[in-house]
Structure formats: C-alpha cells, structure tokens
Design an enzyme around this catalytic site. Structure first.
Site, mmCIF file in Angstrom:
data_model
loop_
_atom_site.group_PDB
_atom_site.id
_atom_site.type_symbol
_atom_site.label_atom_id
_atom_site.label_comp_id
_atom_site.label_asym_id
_atom_site.label_seq_id
_atom_site.Cartn_x
_atom_site.Cartn_y
_atom_site.Cartn_z
ATOM 1 N N HIS A 125 1.817 4.439 -2.844
ATOM 2 C CA HIS A 125 1.932 5.891 -2.639
ATOM 3 C C HIS A 125 3.328 6.368 -3.062
ATOM 4 O O HIS A 125 3.480 7.406 -3.708
ATOM 5 C CB HIS A 125 1.740 6.227 -1.154
ATOM 6 C CG HIS A 125 0.322 6.200 -0.670
ATOM 7 N ND1 HIS A 125 -0.661 6.996 -1.189
ATOM 8 C CD2 HIS A 125 -0.278 5.482 0.332
ATOM 9 C CE1 HIS A 125 -1.806 6.770 -0.531
ATOM 10 N NE2 HIS A 125 -1.599 5.856 0.391
ATOM 11 N N HIS B 88 0.845 -1.199 0.000
ATOM 12 C CA HIS B 88 0.000 0.000 0.000
ATOM 13 C C HIS B 88 0.882 1.252 0.000
ATOM 14 O O HIS B 88 0.747 2.136 -0.860
ATOM 15 C CB HIS B 88 -0.916 -0.021 1.236
ATOM 16 C CG HIS B 88 -1.839 1.152 1.331
ATOM 17 N ND1 HIS B 88 -3.156 1.101 0.925
ATOM 18 C CD2 HIS B 88 -1.647 2.420 1.761
ATOM 19 C CE1 HIS B 88 -3.722 2.273 1.108
ATOM 20 N NE2 HIS B 88 -2.830 3.111 1.615
ATOM 21 N N GLU B 89 1.805 1.313 0.939
ATOM 22 C CA GLU B 89 2.653 2.504 1.038
ATOM 23 C C GLU B 89 3.599 2.600 -0.158
ATOM 24 O O GLU B 89 3.913 3.699 -0.619
ATOM 25 C CB GLU B 89 3.428 2.512 2.363
ATOM 26 C CG GLU B 89 2.538 2.483 3.619
ATOM 27 C CD GLU B 89 1.425 3.530 3.646
ATOM 28 O OE1 GLU B 89 1.600 4.604 3.024
ATOM 29 O OE2 GLU B 89 0.370 3.283 4.271
HETATM 30 ZN ZN ZN Z 1 -3.087 5.180 1.782
#
Ligand code: ZN
Length: 509
Positions: A268, A264-265
């Site tokens: 980003h 997830h990170e």
């Molecule tokens: Zn997020």
C-alpha cells in the site's frame, strides 16, 4: 492553459487536501500512540475537521468556479484538468445531497457503534451491538436514498469504494470464483493436516521487524519517506507522497504474522510513495467523496498492490529460494533444520478457519463472498439484524464446513460495519483479482522481470508498476487504469490460474 476560475478550484482543493491530510495525521496518532482516554476528544476533533472539509466542498463559490472553468477551458482542457473538474463536480453533488444533520448523525453513530462493537466483541455479546448495527444500516440506507435514489442501495454504497462496480457484476465475479475455489478447498481438505508448525516457535520480535522491513525496503518502500510502527490492526496511511506511514503487529510465537502484514502494508505504501509529486494537494491525491487523502484510485486498486507484494511476490517459491537463507540466519538455531520446501509449504498452508484476516489465499475469498451475501440481504431487508448471527454460522458451515465457536470468532470479528464501511469487503477480492492481472501483464510485457525476481532484484517489477499504476494516482478510474495497464477489464482468469497452479502443485490436487 489555465484560467483564474480553474486556479481558484485548485486552491480550494489544496485547502481541502491539507485538511484531509491533517485528519490522516490525527488518525495515525489515534491508532498508534494515543492513550485510550483520548478517544472521545479525538472523535470530536476529527468530526470538526471533516465538517470543515465538507464546508469548503459545498461552498457555492466552488461549484460556480467549476462551471466557469469548464466553459473557459472548453475543448482545450488537459486530461488532468478534465479529471480534476469531474472529480470535484461529482463530490460537490454527492455532498450537497446529504443533509448536514445526516452527516453529523452518521459521524456520531460511527463513534458509538465502534465503541459498542469493541465491547460486544470483548464480551461475546452480539445483542448489545445489534441496535447499533441496525441504526448504522438505516443511516447508510438514508445516505444512499440521497446520493443515488435511482440505484440499488448496495450499488450506491459500493460506488464510494469502487466507483462503477455493481452488486450484479460482483455476483457474476463471485460465482466464477466459487466454482473454482470451493472444489479446490474441498480437495485440499482431503489431503490431511495443516503444515504450519515450523512457524509456531518463539521468534525474537526485533529480528522479525528487521527482516520484514529489510525486505520491504528492497521491494521499494522508501524509508526516507516512510516509517514502520506497531499497531493492533495493521494499516497504511499517508500525509503526502514524502511521508507514507505503515504499521504491523508482532506475534512472538508465530512468524507468519508480522512478516506478511509488513509486506502487505508496504505494498500500500509503495503505491502512495510513487504517485506523481505534481499531483500533490490536488483532486488527483484526494478521495473527495470519501473525504480521505489518498493517491490510490480505488479501494480495490490499492488492495491489488498490497496483495501483489505480499502474496504474488512474498509467498512465492522464487522469493524464498533467494531469501530463505537470510531468514535462517536471522533466527540462529531455529530454522536450520527446516528446508526451504518445508518452509514454503508452511507459509502457504490452506486451512478453512473462522477468521477472515487469518485466512490463506484460497479460502480468503469465501469469507468475502459470505459477507457480501449477508450485506446484500441486510440492506434489502430480507435478513433482519437479530437473525444475522444464525445466518452467519449457517453460511460458514455451507461455504467453509465449520461453525464459529462463538460470535467473537463469527459475526463480531470485523470492525467494518461499526465503522460505517458497509459494502467495502468485496474490494479485497477485487484487489486480489486485479493483482494477478497486473502481475501477469508485467511478466508478459517485460520478460526480464521474471529472471530478476529469481535473483531477488525487484526494481524492474517496481519500475513497471510505477509506470503503469503508481504515478497516475487518481488520474484514471480503476477500470481505465486496469485496461490501460493490462489490456483487459476486471477478469478473474489470471487469479484462478495462479491459485489452481500454485496450490494444485503444493497439495497435489
Ligand atoms: Zn490492505
């Protein structure tokens, strides 16, 4: 062409961007390394830097240069110049309207409210947090009364995270989601017990790290320009496109935690790493309204990329058909009796639970919608802060069929409100909807991607996203970026089709 006044605008924005990136360094340090005792002084340091950034922005010389540059460039202004001047002009007018003492009161309230929240959550005592929340809501209403006096309060707040989005558009979106997700959750619940037991064993933490990070690198997260650390609440933050940090957390007794948080990170992080380096230190890599150095164009757009890599890729059957053997190999003796189908089902278990951050792809959005409805009611005064815990529990019962055992796992679970992030939860769902739209467009426009994914080859998907999303940084707003990349406005059809197909097949419903 350029002019002296435009160059002065660029120089001032570069200075502001430097300050904002220093704020990011200090924020990263505070969340990763700082001893707790440093919190008081760090809050002062961050407030000082924010004031400095705001000072540069509201210096009348900047507004004058923007106006002059606008006239001088006229119709010859490039897209970058126009977007830069518009972003600066909007930020100047936003910050000029907010009285300095309100900015300070809000900054101080964030510090004390977060501390009060930490303690209230620890002691399961909403009563000690309630006055801080009431104060925060008053301050946010006051900010909105200055920045957008002619708009509903919720829209004014939402605008800071997702420019252009409104509560009424959200209501339409959420009604469509609820109409599909509600019955889907109910149908799944009837099929019986959760199937996540295989994930609950002791998994060596350093091996978890190596596996998760190895995959993140293959997705495209560049470790020469990044690093992975541990933090209690995983996050991504960047200091330039060449220094984009991610964090994760490990649960030695649960494999699902670190692996998906890391991807997830990393999603980003990938967005930030592949912004056009030409936009460094510019308005196209700074959120000048939020006073935050970031290349992603809105909260929702950013979240679309974390969710795309975490869920659409990382929780897919195609992904695990390729990589499951590596995982089995990484944990000798632990998974060799578990076949890929069983593992795939385990990581896609749908169970209503009280905690948002632990929710699956289907129930997650019901958590967001619940918060949105309560936020709207709190801000328009139809719900009082003292009645919030009861309203929370009732809404949980109505949407997910469960009651939190206490306020810790109910109304006190999220940090957002104490941090002044009122109106930000919907961006998580907006991001998820956008993720499905981007992913569907990529597969449609570049048919080779599908077969590449089936071979564990991610460069073609990364390439499509770089071309259509990442490189543009903040050159386009979220709406325009989405339209350019996918041909549509925000539309939940692709997401609803995805969850219905995937979970319909998984649960035979
Ligand atoms: Zn997020």
């Amino acid at each position: 062409m350029t002019t002296r006044s435009y160059e002065r605008v660029e120089r001032t924005v570069a200075t502001i961007n430097d300050v904002l990136n220093v704020i990011n360094v200090l924020t990263w340090d505070a969340r990763v390394h700082m001893p707790a005792a440093g919190a008081g002084a760090r809050a002062e340091q961050l407030a000082t830097l924010t004031t400095i950034a705001k000072g540069h922005l509201t210096n009348p010389a900047l507004a004058a240069d923007v106006a002059r540059a606008q006239t001088e460039l006229g119709a010859d202004a490039t897209l970058v110049q126009r977007r830069t001047l518009a972003a600066v002009r909007e930020a100047v007018s936003h910050h000029e309207r907010i009285p300095d003492d309100l900015t300070e009161r809000l900054a101080r309230a964030k510090g004390t409210a977060q501390q009060a929240w930490v303690e209230a959550r620890r002691d399961d005592d909403f009563g000690t947090f309630a006055p801080h929340l009431a104060r925060m809501l008053d301050l946010k209403r006051e900010v909105a009364s200055y920045t957008a006096p002619d708009r509903p309060v919720y829209d004014a707040l939402l605008h800071e995270y997702e420019p252009g989005m409104t509560a009424s558009a959200l209501r339409t979106l959420f009604e469509r989601l609820k109409a599909t997700l509600g019955p889907l959750v109910a149908a799944i619940a009837e099929t019986g017990a959760p199937r996540a037991e295989v994930l609950r064993q002791q998994f060596d933490v350093s091996r978890q790290r190596a596996f998760a990070l190895g995959i993140a690198e293959r997705f495209g997260y560049d470790l020469r320009r990044g690093r992975l650390d541990e933090a209690p609440h995983p996050f991504e933050i960047s200091f330039s496109t060449n220094d984009v940090r991610i964090t994760t957390r490990y649960d030695p007794a649960f494999l699902g935690q670190s692996v998906f948080a890391t991807w997830h990170e990393a999603g980003h992080g990938i967005y930030e790493q592949y912004a056009d380096p030409a936009y460094a230190r510019s308005a196209l890599s700074s959120d000048l309204i939020g006073l935050y150095a970031v290349s992603g164009t809105s909260y929702g757009t950013h979240e679309s990329q974390s969710r795309l890599w975490e869920n659409l890729v990382g929780r897919s059957r195609a992904f695990w058909d390729v990589h499951y053997g590596e995982l089995v190999y990484a944990f000798p003796g632990q998974l060799q009796d578990v076949d890929v189908e069983t593992f795939y089902r385990a990581i896609n278990t749908v169970t209503p639970s009280p905690i948002r951050v632990e929710a699956d792809e289907v129930t997650y959005h019901l958590h967001v919608i619940l918060r949105f409805e309560l936020e709207v009611a709190l801000l328009d005064g139809s719900l009082g802060v003292d009645d919030l815990p009861g309203a929370w529990d009732e809404a949980m019962q109505a949407t997910l069929g469960l009651r939190p055992r206490n306020d810790r796992e109910g109304v006190l679970q999220d940090i957002h409100w104490s941090a002044g992030l009122v109106g930000a939860f919907p961006t998580y769902t907006i991001g998820t909807v956008m993720a499905s739209q981007f992913f569907a467009a990529a597969l449609r426009n570049a048919p080779g991607i599908q077969s590449d994914l089936a071979r564990g080859e991610y460069s073609s998907l990364l390439g499509w996203l770089r071309e259509h999303v990442y490189r543009h940084a903040r050159l386009h707003g979220a709406d325009e970026l989405l339209r350019n990349a996918t041909g549509s406005d925000l539309d939940p059809s692709a997401f609803l089709e995805y969850v219905t197909n995937k979970y319909g097949a998984l649960y035979d419903v």
